[in-house]
Design a protein around this motif. Sequence first.
Motif, PDB file in Angstrom:
ATOM      1  N   ARG A 156       0.834  -1.210   0.000  1.00  0.00           N
ATOM      2  CA  ARG A 156       0.000   0.000   0.000  1.00  0.00           C
ATOM      3  C   ARG A 156       0.865   1.255   0.000  1.00  0.00           C
ATOM      4  N   LEU A 157       1.905   1.246   0.834  1.00  0.00           N
ATOM      5  CA  LEU A 157       2.805   2.404   0.876  1.00  0.00           C
ATOM      6  C   LEU A 157       3.480   2.606  -0.472  1.00  0.00           C
ATOM      7  N   ASP A 158       3.958   1.524  -1.073  1.00  0.00           N
ATOM      8  CA  ASP A 158       4.640   1.618  -2.364  1.00  0.00           C
ATOM      9  C   ASP A 158       3.729   2.224  -3.424  1.00  0.00           C
ATOM     10  N   VAL A 159       2.503   1.732  -3.521  1.00  0.00           N
ATOM     11  CA  VAL A 159       1.557   2.236  -4.526  1.00  0.00           C
ATOM     12  C   VAL A 159       1.209   3.693  -4.233  1.00  0.00           C
ATOM     13  N   TRP A 160       1.003   4.032  -2.961  1.00  0.00           N
ATOM     14  CA  TRP A 160       0.641   5.402  -2.593  1.00  0.00           C
ATOM     15  C   TRP A 160       1.778   6.376  -2.932  1.00  0.00           C
ATOM     16  N   PHE A 161       3.004   6.022  -2.564  1.00  0.00           N
ATOM     17  CA  PHE A 161       4.124   6.922  -2.856  1.00  0.00           C
ATOM     18  C   PHE A 161       4.388   7.035  -4.356  1.00  0.00           C
ATOM     19  N   LYS A 162       4.176   5.970  -5.094  1.00  0.00           N
ATOM     20  CA  LYS A 162       4.327   6.058  -6.557  1.00  0.00           C
ATOM     21  C   LYS A 162       3.287   7.006  -7.149  1.00  0.00           C
ATOM     22  N   ARG A 163       2.051   6.944  -6.650  1.00  0.00           N
ATOM     23  CA  ARG A 163       1.021   7.866  -7.126  1.00  0.00           C
ATOM     24  C   ARG A 163       1.420   9.307  -6.796  1.00  0.00           C
ATOM     25  N   LEU A 164       1.928   9.515  -5.584  1.00  0.00           N
ATOM     26  CA  LEU A 164       2.348  10.859  -5.200  1.00  0.00           C
ATOM     27  C   LEU A 164       3.476  11.353  -6.104  1.00  0.00           C
ATOM     28  N   ALA A 165       4.438  10.499  -6.415  1.00  0.00           N
ATOM     29  CA  ALA A 165       5.523  10.884  -7.324  1.00  0.00           C
ATOM     30  C   ALA A 165       4.963  11.228  -8.710  1.00  0.00           C
ATOM     31  N   ASP A 166       3.995  10.466  -9.183  1.00  0.00           N
ATOM     32  CA  ASP A 166       3.371  10.767 -10.479  1.00  0.00           C
ATOM     33  C   ASP A 166       2.715  12.149 -10.461  1.00  0.00           C
ATOM     34  N   LEU A 167       2.059  12.487  -9.363  1.00  0.00           N
ATOM     35  CA  LEU A 167       1.405  13.794  -9.246  1.00  0.00           C
ATOM     36  C   LEU A 167       2.441  14.917  -9.213  1.00  0.00           C
ATOM     37  N   VAL A 168       3.562  14.675  -8.558  1.00  0.00           N
ATOM     38  CA  VAL A 168       4.649  15.669  -8.549  1.00  0.00           C
ATOM     39  C   VAL A 168       5.199  15.822  -9.957  1.00  0.00           C
ATOM     40  N   ASN A 169       5.471  14.717 -10.630  1.00  0.00           N
ATOM     41  CA  ASN A 169       6.054  14.768 -11.976  1.00  0.00           C
ATOM     42  C   ASN A 169       5.139  15.456 -12.979  1.00  0.00           C
ATOM     43  N   ALA A 170       3.840  15.330 -12.780  1.00  0.00           N
ATOM     44  CA  ALA A 170       2.872  15.975 -13.675  1.00  0.00           C
ATOM     45  C   ALA A 170       2.556  17.409 -13.252  1.00  0.00           C
ATOM     46  N   LYS A 171       3.198  17.877 -12.196  1.00  0.00           N
ATOM     47  CA  LYS A 171       2.979  19.215 -11.641  1.00  0.00           C
ATOM     48  C   LYS A 171       1.535  19.410 -11.162  1.00  0.00           C
ATOM     49  N   VAL A 172       0.892  18.330 -10.783  1.00  0.00           N
ATOM     50  CA  VAL A 172      -0.447  18.409 -10.189  1.00  0.00           C
ATOM     51  C   VAL A 172      -0.311  18.738  -8.710  1.00  0.00           C
ATOM     52  N   ALA A 173       0.669  18.113  -8.079  1.00  0.00           N
ATOM     53  CA  ALA A 173       0.959  18.416  -6.678  1.00  0.00           C
ATOM     54  C   ALA A 173       1.789  19.699  -6.628  1.00  0.00           C
ATOM     55  N   SER A 174       1.500  20.535  -5.661  1.00  0.00           N
ATOM     56  CA  SER A 174       2.156  21.846  -5.554  1.00  0.00           C
ATOM     57  C   SER A 174       3.587  21.731  -5.020  1.00  0.00           C
ATOM     58  N   PRO A 175       4.358  22.797  -5.156  1.00  0.00           N
ATOM     59  CA  PRO A 175       5.719  22.801  -4.606  1.00  0.00           C
ATOM     60  C   PRO A 175       5.766  22.491  -3.107  1.00  0.00           C
ATOM     61  N   VAL A 176       4.753  22.899  -2.367  1.00  0.00           N
ATOM     62  CA  VAL A 176       4.765  22.615  -0.929  1.00  0.00           C
ATOM     63  C   VAL A 176       4.687  21.111  -0.679  1.00  0.00           C
ATOM     64  N   VAL A 177       4.045  20.357  -1.561  1.00  0.00           N
ATOM     65  CA  VAL A 177       4.006  18.899  -1.419  1.00  0.00           C
ATOM     66  C   VAL A 177       5.408  18.322  -1.592  1.00  0.00           C
ATOM     67  N   VAL A 178       6.165  18.850  -2.543  1.00  0.00           N
ATOM     68  CA  VAL A 178       7.551  18.404  -2.722  1.00  0.00           C
ATOM     69  C   VAL A 178       8.363  18.729  -1.470  1.00  0.00           C
ATOM     70  N   ALA A 179       8.164  19.913  -0.916  1.00  0.00           N
ATOM     71  CA  ALA A 179       8.874  20.289   0.311  1.00  0.00           C
ATOM     72  C   ALA A 179       8.511  19.346   1.459  1.00  0.00           C
ATOM     73  N   ILE A 180       7.253  18.976   1.569  1.00  0.00           N
ATOM     74  CA  ILE A 180       6.813  18.037   2.601  1.00  0.00           C
ATOM     75  C   ILE A 180       7.547  16.702   2.435  1.00  0.00           C
ATOM     76  N   LEU A 181       7.567  16.195   1.210  1.00  0.00           N
ATOM     77  CA  LEU A 181       8.253  14.933   0.927  1.00  0.00           C
ATOM     78  C   LEU A 181       9.730  14.997   1.290  1.00  0.00           C
ATOM     79  N   LEU A 182      10.379  16.057   0.840  1.00  0.00           N
ATOM     80  CA  LEU A 182      11.815  16.177   1.089  1.00  0.00           C
ATOM     81  C   LEU A 182      12.119  16.284   2.578  1.00  0.00           C
TER      82      LEU A 182
END
Length: 181
Positions: free
Chosen positions: A109-135
Amino acid sequence: EGVPRFVGPFGFTATSSAQWTPLPHPDLRIEVRGHQREGGHMYYEVACAFARPREWHSPYYRWAARRRLGHLRAGVYDLVRRELDDDYERLFEGVPFAHRIPWFGATMRLDVWFKRLADLVNAKVASPVVVAILLRALLPRDFDPDDVGVAADRAEARSAPRPGQAHVDLNNPFARDVLPE
């Protein structure tokens, strides 16, 4: 603003915590590789990598983080869910985060969820603050931002033109001719 400055060394260009620039940014890959019980706690190995756009096969910066489920939930999931607000359900439809207690299937579940989140970052759907949260949640505590710049410079040098050959790689977010000063 703090978020654009924080994500900048990784090759992400943002005008604010909510807005990306039109420049391409690195591809982010996240994989939850497994888990290990240690000291009575379950730790999940989260492998991350940055690559130039469409060059995922040769990342210029990689790291792995070992985090407990509670840390991933509080440090990433809860904050991302709050940031995405009403869009969360639509963007993560069919991709649930792991249960609060690490039941069977939590790693998947974690693997699939984080992959989806990475896809959203790569597509610029997730905002810069989401990238900051991840980092903030996944970078090593002793992380030095200069390490990413050095790795990116090496990647850029490998794709540098031969002497006398003019070439600007517009897909490279680290191309000095492309990035604003």
